[in-house]
Motif scaffolding. Structure first.
Motif: not given
Length: 223
Positions: A54-60, A149-152, A159-162, A171-176
């Motif tokens: 969805e994030y890809v399509m939102q960017h496009l 930004a809010e979608k990110a 993915v930060s759930k413990r 994925t956390l590192s990539y997004l940040e």
């Protein structure tokens, strides 16, 4: 005795089927056998694949919108090259981010589904045409950037759930690294542009057309 040995071997293969090595070890002699677990999938990234798509399509979608906003100011009537340049740059950056997201999805062993629907625009009052005046266009660009930004942040929280199933450090590192900090800088920049032009129009120079002209000149030099 032979039957018990064969049964034990089959049971061993089934109970360890989630490992790539076990599948290769057990099936290497079977011609045409498939190895569904020999892939790049691991950790919790698979839980947010649909969100990433969805994030890809939102960017496009936003990339095309920025491009239309650019052409709105690049025509001979408005001739606002600074605004056109700003939105052209936003369009290119957003498009490149979409491509990078697709590469990341495939890197983690998934596929990009291009028939995924883009999320709805956050503001239902966005006009469907792009014949906007300058300050209005800046406010729209700011809202669009905030929605990215809010979608990110939403994907980051998933993915930060413990828990062992959901947590995914990569994925956390990539997004940040690629989105969170960059979005923050861009939002700050667009918010500054919006407030600066607003001040010039309503508190500064009495001639609004001169204010817009001067601000467009500024954008041409700084963007």
């Amino acid at each position: 005795m032979r039957f018990e040995y064969l049964l034990g071997f089959v049971f061993f293969g089934l109970s360890n089927a989630e490992y790539c090595f076990n599948q290769v070890h057990n099936n290497c002699a079977i011609q045409g056998s498939e190895l569904p677990y020999c892939n790049a999938k691991y950790s919790g990234a698979h839980h947010v694949v649909s969100d990433l798509q969805e994030y890809v399509m939102q960017h496009l979608s936003h990339s095309f919108q920025y491009l239309l906003m650019s052409t709105n100011f690049a025509n001979y009537e408005k001739n606002r090259e600074g605004f056109a340049k700003l939105y052209r740059k936003l369009s290119d950056t957003t498009w490149d981010d979409a491509i990078d997201l697709i590469k990341y999805i495939t890197k983690r062993g998934e596929k990009m589904q291009l028939d995924t629907e883009a999320p709805r625009e956050p503001n239902t009052r966005f006009p469907k045409n792009y014949n906007m005046f300058e300050l209005e266009s800046l406010s729209r660009a700011l809202d669009m950037q905030k929605s990215l930004a809010e979608k990110a942040h939403k994907i980051h929280s998933e993915v930060s759930k413990r828990s062992e199933d959901y947590h995914d450090a990569e994925t956390l590192s990539y997004l940040e690294k690629e989105f969170v900090h960059k979005h923050s800088d861009k939002i700050r920049e667009l918010a500054g542009y919006t407030n600066d032009l607003s001040s010039m129009l309503f508190k500064g120079v009495s001639d609004s057309s001169l204010s817009v002209f001067l601000f467009d000149e500024y954008l041409q030099k700084t963007v």
